[in-house]
Design a protein around this motif. Structure first.
Motif: not given
Length: 126
Positions: A70-80
């Motif tokens: 699990i990971s996230r990109d807060n700049a893109k408001n997206t979790v993977y």
């Protein structure tokens, strides 16, 4: 309020990989702790992985540990959710969920998450 939309599900052979995405919109100015859950037919919805607001803390269920990330990109408001070495028993409807509050990955239960996406189907063939 935050709205969540999952994508990336599909049909894959055992041993294959998929990456799920969960895009958040709406009131995303305050980051949320996020979780991925799954629900197989006739079974209850259970936690797969969680991640804290900053991404610095994660949790994995025993059934996916070592195979999913699990990971996230807060700049893109997206979790993977990167899923590898998939097994037929991973077949389920996968949901992402969000909750505010103290930054932690220790939120394991569906009742702890007020916001949910609509789900994306993952089917693993043997």
């Amino acid at each position: 309020q935050v709205q969540l939309v999952e994508s990336g599900g599909g049909l894959v052979q055992a041993g294959g990989s998929l990456r799920l995405s969960c895009a958040a919109s709406g009131r995303t100015d305050s980051n949320y702790n996020m979780g991925w859950f799954r629900q197989a037919p006739g079974k209850e919805r259970v936690v797969v992985a969680t991640i804290s607001k900053s991404g610095g803390s994660t949790y994995y269920s025993d059934s996916v540990k070592g195979r999913f990330t699990i990971s996230r990109d807060n700049a893109k408001n997206t979790v993977y959710l990167q899923m590898s070495s998939l097994k037929p028993e991973d077949t389920a409807l996968y949901y992402c969920a969000a909750r505010s509050g103290y930054s932690s990955s220790s939120y394991y239960y569906t009742r702890e998450y007020p916001y949910w996406g609509q789900g994306t189907q993952v089917t693993v063939s043997s």
